[in-house]
Design a protein around this motif. Structure first.
Motif, PDB file in Angstrom:
ATOM      1  N   PRO A  20       0.476  -1.067  -0.318  1.00  0.00           N
ATOM      2  CA  PRO A  20       0.109  -0.151   0.156  1.00  0.00           C
ATOM      3  C   PRO A  20       0.703   1.491  -0.204  1.00  0.00           C
ATOM      4  O   PRO A  20       1.902   1.528   0.351  1.00  0.00           O
ATOM      5  CB  PRO A  20      -0.812   0.310   1.593  1.00  0.00           C
ATOM      6  N   THR A  53      -5.544  -3.303  -2.393  1.00  0.00           N
ATOM      7  CA  THR A  53      -6.722  -3.860  -1.915  1.00  0.00           C
ATOM      8  C   THR A  53      -6.792  -5.028  -2.995  1.00  0.00           C
ATOM      9  O   THR A  53      -7.175  -6.066  -2.050  1.00  0.00           O
ATOM     10  CB  THR A  53      -7.519  -2.764  -2.572  1.00  0.00           C
ATOM     11  N   ASN A  54      -6.901  -5.274  -4.380  1.00  0.00           N
ATOM     12  CA  ASN A  54      -7.074  -6.752  -5.638  1.00  0.00           C
ATOM     13  C   ASN A  54      -6.299  -7.447  -4.959  1.00  0.00           C
ATOM     14  O   ASN A  54      -6.340  -8.710  -4.896  1.00  0.00           O
ATOM     15  CB  ASN A  54      -7.203  -6.083  -6.376  1.00  0.00           C
TER      16      ASN A  54
END
Length: 87
Positions: A20, A53-54
């Protein structure tokens, strides 16, 4: 033997996930920050966040970093450089 193989495969899968953008550390550099740098940082941070996120959802559901596998680019190096430049 199977347990070791499964744990190794899981560790490799998790390690291949995108980081992230808020966890990417700045890379110090002396270049000046331009408005184009700030725009680029915002753009690639959005892409990096979506890929991370994916990946997390994919690993949870099917055990694979789906975001990275289906074309999500990893911009970790560029984000670090731009963070170092633009603070």
């Amino acid at each position: 033997m199977r347990t070791t193989l499964l744990i190794s495969a899981l560790a490799l899968t998790v390690a291949s996930c995108a980081t992230p953008p808020n966890r990417i550390k700045p890379i110090a550099n002396a270049a000046p920050c331009t408005s184009q740098d700030r725009v680029r940082l915002a753009e690639i941070s959005k892409v990096q966040a979506a890929t991370a996120t994916n990946d997390a959802v994919g690993v949870f559901l099917v055990g694979l970093p789906v975001g990275s596998m289906v074309g999500g680019a990893d911009h970790k190096q560029e984000i670090g450089l731009l963070k170092g430049r633009c603070g």
